[in-house]
Scaffold this motif. Sequence first.
Motif, PDB file in Angstrom:
ATOM      1  N   ALA A 184       0.729  -1.139  -0.025  1.00 24.67           N
ATOM      2  CA  ALA A 184       0.152  -0.147  -0.073  1.00 24.67           C
ATOM      3  C   ALA A 184       0.875   1.317   0.163  1.00 24.67           C
ATOM      4  O   ALA A 184       1.966   1.277   0.441  1.00 24.67           O
ATOM      5  N   THR A 185       0.507   2.159  -0.678  1.00 28.70           N
ATOM      6  CA  THR A 185       1.227   3.303  -0.837  1.00 28.70           C
ATOM      7  C   THR A 185       1.293   4.190   0.309  1.00 28.70           C
ATOM      8  O   THR A 185       2.278   4.899   0.891  1.00 28.70           O
ATOM      9  N   GLU A 186       0.169   4.022   1.327  1.00 30.98           N
ATOM     10  CA  GLU A 186       0.270   4.515   2.625  1.00 30.98           C
ATOM     11  C   GLU A 186       1.374   3.913   3.306  1.00 30.98           C
ATOM     12  O   GLU A 186       2.243   4.800   4.120  1.00 30.98           O
ATOM     13  N   GLU A 187       1.690   2.579   3.499  1.00 25.65           N
ATOM     14  CA  GLU A 187       2.485   2.164   4.368  1.00 25.65           C
ATOM     15  C   GLU A 187       3.975   2.556   3.769  1.00 25.65           C
ATOM     16  O   GLU A 187       4.878   2.672   4.379  1.00 25.65           O
ATOM     17  N   LEU A 188       3.970   2.692   2.570  1.00 22.64           N
ATOM     18  CA  LEU A 188       5.353   2.798   1.773  1.00 22.64           C
ATOM     19  C   LEU A 188       6.007   4.144   2.074  1.00 22.64           C
ATOM     20  O   LEU A 188       6.797   4.628   2.262  1.00 22.64           O
ATOM     21  N   LEU A 189       4.651   5.290   2.393  1.00 25.65           N
ATOM     22  CA  LEU A 189       5.259   6.598   2.573  1.00 25.65           C
ATOM     23  C   LEU A 189       5.898   6.623   3.863  1.00 25.65           C
ATOM     24  O   LEU A 189       7.055   7.368   3.970  1.00 25.65           O
TER      25      LEU A 189
ATOM     26  N   GLN B 165      -2.826   8.408  -5.526  1.00 27.52           N
ATOM     27  CA  GLN B 165      -1.645   8.964  -6.289  1.00 27.52           C
ATOM     28  C   GLN B 165      -0.914  10.047  -5.606  1.00 27.52           C
ATOM     29  O   GLN B 165       0.418  10.022  -5.791  1.00 27.52           O
ATOM     30  N   LEU B 166      -1.340  10.846  -4.861  1.00 25.02           N
ATOM     31  CA  LEU B 166      -0.754  12.040  -4.232  1.00 25.02           C
ATOM     32  C   LEU B 166       0.031  11.248  -3.116  1.00 25.02           C
ATOM     33  O   LEU B 166       1.281  11.567  -2.957  1.00 25.02           O
ATOM     34  N   ILE B 167      -0.425  10.240  -2.275  1.00 30.59           N
ATOM     35  CA  ILE B 167       0.498   9.591  -1.279  1.00 30.59           C
ATOM     36  C   ILE B 167       1.608   8.952  -2.001  1.00 30.59           C
ATOM     37  O   ILE B 167       2.802   8.978  -1.356  1.00 30.59           O
TER      38      ILE B 167
ATOM     39  N   VAL C 112       4.322  11.479  -3.527  1.00 34.39           N
ATOM     40  CA  VAL C 112       5.250  12.010  -2.564  1.00 34.39           C
ATOM     41  C   VAL C 112       6.091  11.030  -1.939  1.00 34.39           C
ATOM     42  O   VAL C 112       7.485  11.211  -1.553  1.00 34.39           O
ATOM     43  N   GLY C 113       5.686   9.685  -1.681  1.00 35.79           N
ATOM     44  CA  GLY C 113       6.558   8.742  -1.267  1.00 35.79           C
ATOM     45  C   GLY C 113       7.694   8.284  -2.186  1.00 35.79           C
ATOM     46  O   GLY C 113       8.937   8.344  -1.657  1.00 35.79           O
ATOM     47  N   GLN C 114       7.344   8.288  -3.326  1.00 35.56           N
ATOM     48  CA  GLN C 114       8.536   8.191  -4.342  1.00 35.56           C
ATOM     49  C   GLN C 114       9.568   9.128  -4.475  1.00 35.56           C
ATOM     50  O   GLN C 114      10.761   8.961  -4.666  1.00 35.56           O
ATOM     51  N   SER C 115       9.049  10.344  -4.034  1.00 32.35           N
ATOM     52  CA  SER C 115       9.894  11.507  -4.159  1.00 32.35           C
ATOM     53  C   SER C 115      10.930  11.365  -3.036  1.00 32.35           C
ATOM     54  O   SER C 115      12.251  11.583  -3.085  1.00 32.35           O
ATOM     55  N   ILE C 116      10.316  11.053  -1.727  1.00 35.62           N
ATOM     56  CA  ILE C 116      11.255  10.910  -0.755  1.00 35.62           C
ATOM     57  C   ILE C 116      12.093   9.496  -0.860  1.00 35.62           C
ATOM     58  O   ILE C 116      13.467   9.597  -0.431  1.00 35.62           O
ATOM     59  N   TRP C 117      11.772   8.689  -1.563  1.00 29.92           N
ATOM     60  CA  TRP C 117      12.780   7.403  -1.781  1.00 29.92           C
ATOM     61  C   TRP C 117      13.772   7.886  -2.629  1.00 29.92           C
ATOM     62  O   TRP C 117      14.824   7.569  -2.491  1.00 29.92           O
TER      63      TRP C 117
END
Length: 585
Positions: free
Chosen positions: A417-422, A563-565, A568-573
């Motif tokens: 889940a994108t939420e967990e990945l963030l 998509q927003l979550i 942003v998560g990909q940017s941080i990664w």
Amino acid sequence: MSQDWILQKKETRRTFSKSTWVPLRASIDSEKGNVKKIGFTNEFFGCGSVAFSPDHRDVAEKLSWSDIGIGSNIGPYAYDDGYYSTIDEYQYNDKEPIGVHLVLELSQPVVGGRQWILTPDLVSALRLIKEGLNWVRPEENFVVVAREVLDEKGEPQLIEIKREFLLDYLAARNLSLRLSYYRQRVENVPTLEDSEYAGLEDHQEERDGGRYELLVRSINDVFGGSWAMFRTWRTDVDEEEDAPVMGPETNENTDYESSEGNKSGFNGVRVEGEFWRDEWIDHQGISKRVRGDADTNLPQFIVETDSTRIASSELNNEDVGRWLWFRSNIVNELLGLRGFSLEWYTAETGAIHSTSGYRIHFGINSEDFITVYAYDIARLPSWEQNLWAAHNVVPEGKVSSELLDSQVKAQPASTHATEELLFEVMSMLENGFKQEFNVSLFSHDLDRVEALKKISRFESKDQASLLRLAKEIVRVFSDRLNVKDLRTLSTHANKDKLGSNKLLQDILSQKVGDDTARKVFGPIVGAYDMRVGDAHPTSSKIGEALELAGIDNENSFLRQGQQLISNVGQSIWWIGKMMFEKPQK
């Protein structure tokens, strides 16, 4: 006051057998003024209660205010012959327990005062916990089951319980509760003729299953009259002796004095209304909570595309083989309840942790509906089932494919889940900063369970809520950045004026250059600009912020939130990868 007030006709018509709240013990005294003077008013309500089994009902029918009212003694007693009576036993005669106290009175002679508590058996049976002045049941959304009222000195005045829960407990123990209560209202007036009570006379009457009495007396008759005092003392004690000893009492070694008089001069009339009643609270033979009886008030659920419904009781079978569809806003409604939480299993499946102890495994299908195996809903307590039933819809968009992977194929998807990945990538970036620079990236830690309630695709239902989701993302990332330490690492000429995102971007640019760093930070900056749009929803820059955050406005709002979550998560990664990954040989 008024005649209605002193006659108590409205109050005597009301019975606790039909009330939401039932007093178990009460001693409420509301007094104003001097009891011996004109203008004094007082209202008192006292109530005692004892639970009896059917075997002792005939005896209990004879018990009234003087037997089980507020003046009845509650406490343990040890007899000389070894017999012991516990504090919750009500004894008709010595060593003859016939009833059970549901409220225990603990006297505190050393520190002063007294304490009332619910019997531990009731607390344990209904699985209650004490919060402040209330006993709550966590399994039912922390509903207040019982509550107490204290006076300004902290002394107990009332313990009452919701009748619904009381009946459940009484049914499990096959008991009936007998209440005995007394209401008194008093007012001192100058004269009866010139008051609201003109024309009233002393009388007694049987009314509404109880007894009412009106007393009209002069205040002087109540508090005036003759008095006498007698004092006697010993005369044979030598106070100068080191260890004096008194002998037997005789006429020669005692003396006495007496006095008498008359006290009067109290003006006015005391008008007093009193009402006594005994009442039974009988259970209905059903104990869903304590004994686990079947609940007959369960909802029905839509199971077919033609809106066919099936009763919950028929779905309460592990092998039922059916799924149910729900609107996705059920997730937010549940997470808004105390004690509920969200856990993700895969990109499209997760679980709602319920206060009833269950995990409701769900999946999100192609039409953004929540799909759940029917048995997982049917086994929930009725109050939770009714919440789900309110969001139940006709099947559309098939069962979530990732939910079927887990529940049918026994091959859970390997997605996340994108939420967990963030939260994972934020933690990875934080660890990298600690190792590389020996500084803390964030100024404070997060409560991840609580944060996941807000950082969720389910929060995005329209554009306004999508912007609020952006605000929550900024709050957990940008607003937590440790600006002080980031400034020490930055080489920017105006670093003292830069905000948290710009400082971190400058540190990244030292490794990858300004253009790459700016591109990587695009979604983060876009989310930050969306937060500004939440404060100013008419801003013309919202569209630019959505584009910068990489949001496809052709998607549903739930998918835009996801998509927003994700972006942003990909940017941080990418920040962590570019900043800390060791170059390959």
